[in-house]
Design a protein around this motif. Structure first.
Motif, mmCIF file in Angstrom:
data_model
loop_
_atom_site.group_PDB
_atom_site.id
_atom_site.type_symbol
_atom_site.label_atom_id
_atom_site.label_comp_id
_atom_site.label_asym_id
_atom_site.label_seq_id
_atom_site.Cartn_x
_atom_site.Cartn_y
_atom_site.Cartn_z
ATOM 1 N N GLY A 111 0.735 -1.196 0.074
ATOM 2 C CA GLY A 111 0.053 0.053 0.051
ATOM 3 C C GLY A 111 0.665 1.170 -0.090
ATOM 4 O O GLY A 111 0.132 2.405 0.173
ATOM 5 N N HIS A 112 1.917 1.280 -0.295
ATOM 6 C CA HIS A 112 2.806 2.384 -0.180
ATOM 7 C C HIS A 112 3.636 2.643 -1.627
ATOM 8 O O HIS A 112 3.804 1.735 -2.198
ATOM 9 C CB HIS A 112 4.115 2.384 0.736
ATOM 10 N N CYS A 150 5.073 9.175 0.413
ATOM 11 C CA CYS A 150 4.409 8.144 0.107
ATOM 12 C C CYS A 150 3.213 8.769 -0.109
ATOM 13 O O CYS A 150 2.518 9.637 0.767
ATOM 14 C CB CYS A 150 4.299 6.842 1.065
ATOM 15 N N HIS A 153 -0.041 8.097 1.962
ATOM 16 C CA HIS A 153 0.246 8.441 3.503
ATOM 17 C C HIS A 153 0.857 9.798 3.965
ATOM 18 O O HIS A 153 1.627 10.060 4.801
ATOM 19 C CB HIS A 153 0.959 7.183 4.258
ATOM 20 N N MET A 158 4.380 9.990 6.256
ATOM 21 C CA MET A 158 5.249 9.171 5.639
ATOM 22 C C MET A 158 5.996 9.827 4.513
ATOM 23 O O MET A 158 5.601 9.893 3.386
ATOM 24 C CB MET A 158 4.370 8.178 4.983
HETATM 25 CU CU LIG Z 1 2.628 4.858 2.431
#
Ligand SMILES: [Cu+2]
Length: 208
Positions: A111-112, A150, A153, A158
């Protein structure tokens, strides 16, 4: 060098054009300095060959590695939870590398992604933008400060910084970049880790 004491084979001193009478002289010279001269000629020839060989080897190393110095590949993991328990982290979030080095962003957790923050990289540097879950390798040739994020996020903080070499030329503009939510405080923590030769403590390079 082997044939240097044979007058008729003496290289590079014009033995062909010598009068017969001078051949004895040349022959006599062999016992003294001529051998050394011939030897030095041969050494010079060897040096030429060696220099050529060195250049050829260097050229192929240059071609393989992108430079004479051996570039390193560093790793940054993309994590749901950082080593200090913080959610959504790059690890390490701050690294200092040398120009020509590369960084591999590893999709340890799902998910990043990793992508550069436009206002936070040197002017002449190339941007990068990895897809979600994509492991990408980015090579850094231009010295300076590189902020990245990211995307999903970003607001949760992030973000990361890669310092390439010792130049802090773009530090001021990186510091003034507008960041959302927790990214702002997290980035300030990371910027505090930026160091430079001769400008330690006050952050930005004073000299223009
Ligand atoms: Cu992320």
């Amino acid at each position: 060098m082997l044939a240097a004491h044979e007058p008729q084979d003496t290289p590079a001193v014009g033995a062909d054009s010598q009068e017969p009478s001078t051949r004895t002289f040349v022959s006599d010279m062999c016992r003294r300095g001529l051998l050394d001269v011939a030897a030095s000629i041969n050494v010079e020839e060897e040096l030429h060959v060696n220099r050529f060989t060195v250049l050829a080897v260097a050229a192929s190393i240059w071609g393989l590695s992108g430079g004479f110095t051996f570039a390193a590949e560093h790793e940054v993991r993309m994590l749901n939870k950082g080593p200090e328990g913080q959610p959504m982290q790059f690890d390490p979030a701050f690294i200092k590398i040398e120009p020509g080095d590369s960084v591999k962003f590893i999709a340890t957790d799902k998910g990043h992604n990793s992508e550069s923050i436009l206002e936070m990289i040197p002017e002449t540097a190339e941007v990068w933008k990895g897809k979600i879950n994509e492991e990408i390798v980015v090579t850094f040739d231009v010295e300076g400060i590189y902020g990245y994020k990211c995307m999903p996020h970003f607001g949760l903080g992030m973000v990361g910084i890669i310092q390439v070499g010792d130049s802090t030329e773009n530090l001021d503009s990186a510091e003034t970049a507008k960041l959302p939510g927790r990214a702002k405080t997290r980035m300030a923590e990371l910027i505090a880790q930026v160091s430079s030769d001769g400008a330690e403590g006050d952050g930005a390079g004073a000299a223009d």
